[in-house]
Write a protein that holds these residues in place. Structure first.
Motif, mmCIF file in Angstrom:
data_model
loop_
_atom_site.group_PDB
_atom_site.id
_atom_site.type_symbol
_atom_site.label_atom_id
_atom_site.label_comp_id
_atom_site.label_asym_id
_atom_site.label_seq_id
_atom_site.Cartn_x
_atom_site.Cartn_y
_atom_site.Cartn_z
ATOM 1 N N GLY A 30 0.809 -1.211 0.000
ATOM 2 C CA GLY A 30 0.000 0.000 0.000
ATOM 3 C C GLY A 30 0.845 1.265 0.000
ATOM 4 O O GLY A 30 0.559 2.220 -0.726
ATOM 5 N N LEU A 31 1.900 1.258 0.804
ATOM 6 C CA LEU A 31 2.801 2.412 0.846
ATOM 7 C C LEU A 31 3.477 2.618 -0.501
ATOM 8 O O LEU A 31 3.622 3.756 -0.972
ATOM 9 C CB LEU A 31 3.843 2.224 1.949
ATOM 10 N N SER A 32 3.872 1.532 -1.150
ATOM 11 C CA SER A 32 4.504 1.638 -2.464
ATOM 12 C C SER A 32 3.559 2.270 -3.474
ATOM 13 O O SER A 32 3.936 3.185 -4.207
ATOM 14 C CB SER A 32 4.920 0.257 -2.972
ATOM 15 N N LEU A 33 2.324 1.784 -3.525
ATOM 16 C CA LEU A 33 1.364 2.299 -4.497
ATOM 17 C C LEU A 33 0.990 3.752 -4.213
ATOM 18 O O LEU A 33 0.930 4.577 -5.132
ATOM 19 C CB LEU A 33 0.112 1.415 -4.507
ATOM 20 N N MET A 34 0.765 4.068 -2.949
ATOM 21 C CA MET A 34 0.401 5.439 -2.596
ATOM 22 C C MET A 34 1.552 6.398 -2.883
ATOM 23 O O MET A 34 1.350 7.500 -3.400
ATOM 24 C CB MET A 34 0.001 5.512 -1.124
ATOM 25 N N LEU A 86 6.901 -2.779 -3.801
ATOM 26 C CA LEU A 86 6.841 -3.083 -5.231
ATOM 27 C C LEU A 86 8.181 -2.839 -5.921
ATOM 28 O O LEU A 86 8.513 -3.502 -6.886
ATOM 29 C CB LEU A 86 5.741 -2.254 -5.899
ATOM 30 N N PHE A 87 8.953 -1.871 -5.404
ATOM 31 C CA PHE A 87 10.241 -1.553 -5.999
ATOM 32 C C PHE A 87 11.274 -1.431 -4.893
ATOM 33 O O PHE A 87 10.979 -0.913 -3.823
ATOM 34 C CB PHE A 87 10.190 -0.236 -6.778
ATOM 35 N N HIS A 88 12.475 -1.906 -5.181
ATOM 36 C CA HIS A 88 13.585 -1.790 -4.242
ATOM 37 C C HIS A 88 14.681 -0.982 -4.913
ATOM 38 O O HIS A 88 14.825 -0.991 -6.137
ATOM 39 C CB HIS A 88 14.147 -3.173 -3.871
ATOM 40 N N LEU A 89 15.483 -0.290 -4.124
ATOM 41 C CA LEU A 89 16.563 0.501 -4.699
ATOM 42 C C LEU A 89 17.594 -0.377 -5.390
ATOM 43 O O LEU A 89 18.188 0.032 -6.383
ATOM 44 C CB LEU A 89 17.236 1.352 -3.624
ATOM 45 N N ASN A 90 17.800 -1.607 -4.909
ATOM 46 C CA ASN A 90 18.764 -2.473 -5.584
ATOM 47 C C ASN A 90 18.215 -2.950 -6.922
ATOM 48 O O ASN A 90 18.956 -3.437 -7.756
ATOM 49 C CB ASN A 90 19.149 -3.660 -4.696
ATOM 50 N N GLY A 91 16.933 -2.778 -7.144
ATOM 51 C CA GLY A 91 16.342 -3.122 -8.438
ATOM 52 C C GLY A 91 16.795 -2.174 -9.540
ATOM 53 O O GLY A 91 16.772 -2.529 -10.717
ATOM 54 N N LEU A 92 17.231 -0.960 -9.171
ATOM 55 C CA LEU A 92 17.717 -0.036 -10.179
ATOM 56 C C LEU A 92 18.996 -0.537 -10.830
ATOM 57 O O LEU A 92 19.217 -0.334 -12.021
ATOM 58 C CB LEU A 92 17.950 1.351 -9.566
ATOM 59 N N SER A 93 19.846 -1.195 -10.053
ATOM 60 C CA SER A 93 21.080 -1.721 -10.629
ATOM 61 C C SER A 93 20.801 -2.913 -11.539
ATOM 62 O O SER A 93 21.592 -3.224 -12.415
ATOM 63 C CB SER A 93 22.061 -2.111 -9.524
ATOM 64 N N GLU A 94 19.665 -3.577 -11.312
ATOM 65 C CA GLU A 94 19.301 -4.714 -12.145
ATOM 66 C C GLU A 94 18.441 -4.311 -13.332
ATOM 67 O O GLU A 94 17.976 -5.160 -14.085
ATOM 68 C CB GLU A 94 18.553 -5.749 -11.303
ATOM 69 N N LEU A 95 18.211 -3.000 -13.512
ATOM 70 C CA LEU A 95 17.374 -2.513 -14.596
ATOM 71 C C LEU A 95 17.899 -2.958 -15.951
ATOM 72 O O LEU A 95 17.131 -3.325 -16.841
ATOM 73 C CB LEU A 95 17.290 -0.978 -14.543
ATOM 74 N N ASN A 96 19.205 -2.968 -16.087
ATOM 75 C CA ASN A 96 19.808 -3.353 -17.355
ATOM 76 C C ASN A 96 19.479 -4.794 -17.721
ATOM 77 O O ASN A 96 19.281 -5.110 -18.881
ATOM 78 C CB ASN A 96 21.330 -3.140 -17.292
ATOM 79 N N GLY A 97 19.399 -5.684 -16.749
ATOM 80 C CA GLY A 97 19.121 -7.079 -17.024
ATOM 81 C C GLY A 97 17.674 -7.342 -17.408
ATOM 82 O O GLY A 97 17.349 -8.381 -17.963
ATOM 83 N N LYS A 98 16.791 -6.395 -17.168
ATOM 84 C CA LYS A 98 15.381 -6.591 -17.472
ATOM 85 C C LYS A 98 15.094 -6.463 -18.958
ATOM 86 O O LYS A 98 14.092 -6.961 -19.438
ATOM 87 C CB LYS A 98 14.530 -5.599 -16.695
ATOM 88 N N PHE A 99 15.934 -5.743 -19.664
ATOM 89 C CA PHE A 99 15.746 -5.563 -21.104
ATOM 90 C C PHE A 99 16.650 -6.552 -21.822
ATOM 91 O O PHE A 99 17.834 -6.625 -21.570
ATOM 92 C CB PHE A 99 16.117 -4.142 -21.531
#
Length: 174
Positions: A30-34, A86-99
């Motif tokens: 809920g906090l993530s979405l809000m 829903l999102f973590h800051l360490n997910g930003l470093s993995e952004l490249n692997g998502k594409f």
């Protein structure tokens, strides 16, 4: 562990993104979405990027229907649902692997052009009424568009990172 609550109140709270999730006990979700909802509104108004508001209906519908699905889930599904951000800051470093493949290249190019567009639009808007006669007014005008220019630079850097990552990925595959 979150517990099931009144479906009527859940629908009422679900009108505000994230509030329904919080009512059901999913505080992190809920906090993530809000936060995403109100951060989008804030950035759109502060940076003067109106098209950013087109994300709001998508976010609202996702939040509403995810909350409704949680409320109407049977006890086993509801108990299995996890309360995570829903999102973590360490997910930003993995952004490249998502594409994968050329998708990252195209996304990177699109981000670079979008960033150039934002910078150009804001800088050119300052000269719409002719050159500013005083250095102080010119400096003030540059400071007023700094947030937009900064965001444009960040978008360009993310785009370059995506392109470089795809190039390195393609080089390692050969």
């Amino acid at each position: 562990m979150p517990k099931k609550r009144s479906k009527g109140l859940t629908v009422l709270f679900a009108i505000l993104p994230g509030a329904g999730h919080m009512f059901l006990g999913f505080m992190k979700r809920g906090l993530s979405l809000m936060s995403m909802f109100f951060l989008t509104i804030f950035l759109s108004s502060w940076l003067g990027i109106g098209p950013l508001l087109y994300l709001l209906p998508v976010l609202w519908f996702y939040s509403f229907f995810d909350c409704i699905n949680l409320a109407w889930a049977d006890d086993q599904e509801f108990g299995a649902a996890q309360d995570r951000y829903l999102f973590h800051l360490n997910g930003l470093s993995e952004l490249n692997g998502k594409f994968s493949g050329k998708g990252g290249l195209y996304a990177g190019i699109a981000l670079i052009f979008f960033g150039i567009y934002l910078i150009g639009l804001k800088l050119l808007s300052q000269f719409r009424f002719g050159l500013l006669p005083l250095a102080a007014r010119y400096f003030q005008a540059l400071l007023s568009v700094f947030p937009q220019v900064f965001l444009g630079v960040v978008i360009i850097l993310i785009g370059i990172r995506l392109i470089k990552g795809k190039k390195e990925d393609l080089d390692h595959r050969d």
